[in-house]
Design an enzyme around this catalytic site. Structure first.
Site, mmCIF file in Angstrom:
data_model
loop_
_atom_site.group_PDB
_atom_site.id
_atom_site.type_symbol
_atom_site.label_atom_id
_atom_site.label_comp_id
_atom_site.label_asym_id
_atom_site.label_seq_id
_atom_site.Cartn_x
_atom_site.Cartn_y
_atom_site.Cartn_z
ATOM 1 N N CYS A 1 59.300 19.649 1.999
ATOM 2 C CA CYS A 1 60.246 20.719 1.672
ATOM 3 C C CYS A 1 60.279 21.759 2.792
ATOM 4 C CB CYS A 1 59.820 21.414 0.382
ATOM 5 S SG CYS A 1 59.743 20.321 -1.006
ATOM 6 N N ARG B 1 62.222 17.976 8.569
ATOM 7 C CA ARG B 1 61.066 17.830 7.670
ATOM 8 C C ARG B 1 61.317 16.799 6.586
ATOM 9 N NH1 ARG B 1 57.529 22.158 7.844
ATOM 10 N NH2 ARG B 1 57.051 22.073 5.647
ATOM 11 N N TRP C 1 62.064 17.866 -0.722
ATOM 12 C CA TRP C 1 61.608 16.479 -0.560
ATOM 13 C C TRP C 1 60.936 16.139 -1.895
ATOM 14 C CZ3 TRP C 1 61.254 12.393 2.922
ATOM 15 C CH2 TRP C 1 60.253 11.459 2.676
ATOM 16 N N ASN D 1 57.282 25.192 -1.522
ATOM 17 C CA ASN D 1 56.903 23.964 -0.818
ATOM 18 C C ASN D 1 55.431 23.718 -1.139
ATOM 19 O OD1 ASN D 1 56.541 21.780 0.871
ATOM 20 N ND2 ASN D 1 56.089 23.061 2.652
ATOM 21 N N GLY D 2 55.123 22.500 -1.587
ATOM 22 C CA GLY D 2 53.729 22.179 -1.902
ATOM 23 C C GLY D 2 53.682 21.375 -3.193
ATOM 24 N N GLU E 1 49.952 2.287 18.514
ATOM 25 C CA GLU E 1 50.997 3.322 18.605
ATOM 26 C C GLU E 1 52.346 2.688 18.923
ATOM 27 O OE1 GLU E 1 51.222 6.109 17.563
ATOM 28 O OE2 GLU E 1 52.902 7.044 18.563
ATOM 29 N N LYS F 1 55.664 3.189 16.510
ATOM 30 C CA LYS F 1 56.912 3.729 17.065
ATOM 31 C C LYS F 1 58.075 2.803 16.706
ATOM 32 C CE LYS F 1 56.351 7.256 17.775
ATOM 33 N NZ LYS F 1 55.088 7.476 17.189
ATOM 34 N N GLU G 1 58.691 2.718 12.691
ATOM 35 C CA GLU G 1 59.145 3.917 11.961
ATOM 36 C C GLU G 1 60.561 4.347 12.331
ATOM 37 O OE1 GLU G 1 57.067 7.604 12.574
ATOM 38 O OE2 GLU G 1 56.499 7.054 14.591
ATOM 39 N N HIS H 1 42.639 -15.852 14.360
ATOM 40 C CA HIS H 1 41.964 -15.889 13.043
ATOM 41 C C HIS H 1 42.962 -15.772 11.898
ATOM 42 C CE1 HIS H 1 38.055 -15.866 14.967
ATOM 43 N NE2 HIS H 1 38.539 -14.959 15.787
ATOM 44 N N LYS I 1 58.415 14.764 8.899
ATOM 45 C CA LYS I 1 57.682 15.137 10.106
ATOM 46 C C LYS I 1 56.264 15.577 9.769
ATOM 47 C CE LYS I 1 56.915 15.983 14.393
ATOM 48 N NZ LYS I 1 56.688 14.818 15.290
HETATM 49 C C1 AGP Z 1 54.078 9.451 14.005
HETATM 50 O O1 AGP Z 1 55.225 9.130 14.785
HETATM 51 C C2 AGP Z 1 54.427 9.783 12.582
HETATM 52 N N1 AGP Z 1 55.407 10.801 12.516
HETATM 53 C C3 AGP Z 1 53.221 10.016 11.716
HETATM 54 O O2 AGP Z 1 52.409 8.866 11.766
HETATM 55 C C4 AGP Z 1 52.335 11.234 12.097
HETATM 56 O O3 AGP Z 1 51.643 10.956 13.295
HETATM 57 C C5 AGP Z 1 51.302 11.429 10.977
HETATM 58 O O4 AGP Z 1 52.003 11.706 9.792
HETATM 59 C C6 AGP Z 1 50.306 12.548 11.257
HETATM 60 O O5 AGP Z 1 50.997 13.773 11.356
HETATM 61 P P1 AGP Z 1 50.202 15.032 11.963
HETATM 62 O O6 AGP Z 1 49.838 14.664 13.365
HETATM 63 O O7 AGP Z 1 51.167 16.167 11.868
HETATM 64 O O8 AGP Z 1 48.983 15.246 11.113
#
Ligand code: AGP
Length: 612
Positions: A2, A27, A76, A102-103, A485, A489, A492, A508, A607
């Site tokens: 949110c 967000r 959200w 938010n929360g 990573e 990328k 996602e 394996h 985010k």
């Molecule tokens: C990475 O591209 C993602 N957006 C996600 O995995 C992110 O790294 C993860 O949610 C951790 O977020 P933070 O670094 O804000 O804790």
């Protein structure tokens, strides 16, 4: 997650709130709403399911709703499906109290039961409505002002909240309260702004207050008064945000993600330089003297997602350069597994946002066990930053794209700095080697720039695999950690399923998935492991795979095995992960673009994951 906003001043509030909310869209949200108090002191509440532009159309860009004080929200969904009814703002009966939040209110069901017994009814499925009505309940029961009503509610509420409230009887005020969820308050002349995050108010002011946990504040035009839970005034320093407004815009790039990929040389250089004193790494700047560092027995790195991947790379580097054992844990596991921690250990929590709920909880778990904690975060004043014993700020600047790139690269620098300082202070690294490696780190930004000049090769490869359903990333050692990573990328933002695998592990089981044309991307930067990974790739090729190699200039024999090779400049193998990841970021980006997807705001993602 949110987004919350608020405004009180001498301009019309609605257009400002809508503009601020648009800066928080990254967000992630599914509905939005605003509440504006007009000159007759009536409060208008307007909400809409879906994207923010629907609400903007409903309010004619805010012009249809007059008033100079208001609050807004992008939701959200956590409790109750996305709907106009569940959208914020939420109101108590006859709107004595109107609020956004938010929360997560963990005990909201109990609160609803308590309030229902006292004659309250509920129109939504949200936890927020319960919080707003709880404040209303205390406000009426004790016939007290907003401060006491909110404080009493804060004592009863369990969970996290950034709460923004308007009271009918106090038409010139906005009240806020915070626990664990992010909130900043900006002031300039006779205007006050509230937001979940900096980009929402940068256009209006750079002077912000960070409200701490279990604090509340009374906001009027241009003024903010902070109180603790006991109702005592608490002093607050104004912080100047140095990020320029355009830094949060796209700066000429099509997407925030590409802009942020291009900002990596600066993010890496700024982060490294922030830790140097007279050419040496100086953790004393953040309260970790060499004496403390050399007595660290064990490192526990705790994080989520890409931050966890940065931890995986750091593990290899720290152990190799300092001989200090490292354990890397997913925060969502760490927080519930009752971890056994060495009292002389150091728990390193890596988090770009500094608000990830699992990582924040893991930090608290470590603190409860009396273990020193170091936060590696990108957002100044974030919850994780404020609660850790020591804070290493990555200087990546505002990262808007949901897919992290520059913050991840800056997190790697933090890991390298820790590795070098541990090695040097423990006498494992001699000064010449230590200084040579610092020079290697200082050379990384230019090498990243060089890779970016070659990005069209990745655009071509992305178009070649754009219709594939499964992609595999393989590597050994640091290359394996980097492949994690690269896979995320791709997944996602392009929605193409991929897996990262330790190259030696393929046989394996997973190699059974390799079919004719399956793309296998091998990361090949670790000299001692190169041949082994190449032979693993050849095994895949024998089963029909289409091979891509990521290796250093000079390893041209790779083209005898791989169908496509992309090269990165040579560098010390401990740090070359910072280079190998760049082509993988570009590959994910171009694959997403080639599939016509929303690169910066991928489906289902946020985010900052500020809920469990
Ligand atoms: C990475 O591209 C993602 N957006 C996600 O995995 C992110 O790294 C993860 O949610 C951790 O977020 P933070 O670094 O804000 O804790």
């Amino acid at each position: 997650m949110c987004g919350i906003v608020g405004y009180i001043g001498d301009r019309q509030a609605a257009p400002i709130l809508l503009d601020s909310l648009s800066k928080l869209e990254y967000r992630g949200y599914d509905s939005a709403g605003i509440a504006i108090r007009n000159a007759e002191e009536d409060v208008q509440v307007l909400k809409a399911k879906g994207r923010l532009n629907i609400l903007a159309e409903k309010t004619d860009g805010g012009k249809a709703v007059t008033g100079t004080i208001g609050i807004g929200h992008t939701r959200w969904a956590t409790h109750g499906e996305p709907s106009e009814n569940n959208a914020h703002p939420h109101t108590a009966d006859d709107r004595t109290v109107v609020g956004v939040h938010n929360g997560i209110i963990e005990n909201y069901q109990k609160l609803k039961e308590k309030l229902t017994k006292r004659g309250y009814s509920f129109y939504s499925q949200t936890d927020t409505e319960a919080a707003v009505k709880l404040v209303d309940y205390y406000y009426r029961k004790y016939n007290c002002g907003p401060k006491d009503a909110i404080s009493k509610a804060m004592v009863r509420i369990r969970g996290s909240y950034a709460l923004v409230l308007m009271f009918n009887d106090y038409p010139d005020e906005i009240w806020v309260a915070r626990k664990d969820s992010p909130m900043i308050i900006g002031t300039i002349k006779n205007e006050t702004f509230i937001a979940s995050d900096v980009p929402a108010i940068l256009k209006y002011t750079r002077n912000v207050y960070y409200i701490d946990n279990l604090e509340l504040a009374r906001l009027t035009a241009g003024k903010a008064e902070f109180y603790n839970l006991d109702g005592d005034i608490t002093d607050k320093e104004l912080t100047e945000i140095t990020w320029d407004a355009e830094a949060a815009e796209k700066g000429g790039f099509e997407h925030f993600m590409m802009k942020e990929i291009y900002e990596q040389p600066k993010a890496v250089g700024d982060t490294l330089n922030s830790m140097l004193t007279d050419g040496k790494i100086d953790f004393g700047k953040i309260g970790l003297s060499d004496d403390i560092i050399k007595n660290i027995s064990q490192i526990y790195i705790v994080a989520c997602g890409s931050a966890w991947h940065a931890g995986m790379v750091s593990q290899y580097v720290i152990e190799e350069l300092s001989g200090t054992p490292v354990r890397v844990e997913l925060a969502s596991e760490f927080r519930y597994r009752k971890p056994i921690l060495d009292r002389n250990g150091l728990v390193v929590v890596i988090s770009q946002s500094g608000e990830t709920a699992d990582s924040l909880a893991a930090l608290r778990e470590a603190k409860e066990k009396g273990i020193r904690t170091l936060a590696v975060v990108n957002v100044v004043g974030s919850s994780i930053a404020r609660e850790a014993d020591n804070v290493f700020y990555t200087l990546a600047g505002p990262e808007i794209s949901v897919a992290t790139t520059k913050a991840y690269s800056a997190q790697l620098i933090a890991g390298y700095c820790l590795a070098l300082q541990l090695g040097f202070s423990k006498g494992v690294l001699g000064e010449p080697e230590y200084m040579r490696m610092i020079a290697e780190l200082q050379a990384l930004p230019d090498k990243i720039e060089k890779i970016l000049q070659d990005k069209e090769r990745l655009q071509w490869f992305a178009s070649k695999i754009s219709n594939k359903k499964d992609v595999f990333f393989v590597g050994r050692g640091i290359d394996y950690a980097v492949s994690l990573e690269g896979s995320l990328k791709m997944k996602e933002i392009s929605y193409v399923h991929s897996e990262a695998y330790a190259a030696g592990e393929l046989k394996h089981g997973t190699i059974s998935l390799i079919e004719d044309g399956t793309p296998v991307i091998g990361i090949l930067t670790q000299g001692g492991l190169y041949e082994k990974t190449v032979s693993n790739m050849a095994e895949c090729k024998a089963r029909g795979a289409y091979l891509c190699g990521v290796t250093t200039y000079g390893n041209y024999e790779t083209e005898e095995t791989a169908d496509f090779v992309t090269y990165v400049p040579k560098a010390d193998e401990h740090f070359i992960g910072s280079l190998a990841v760049i082509p993988l970021q570009l590959l994910g980006y171009y694959l997403s673009v080639s599939r016509g997807l929303d690169v910066d705001k991928p489906r289902n993602l946020a985010k900052s994951v500020t809920v469990e």
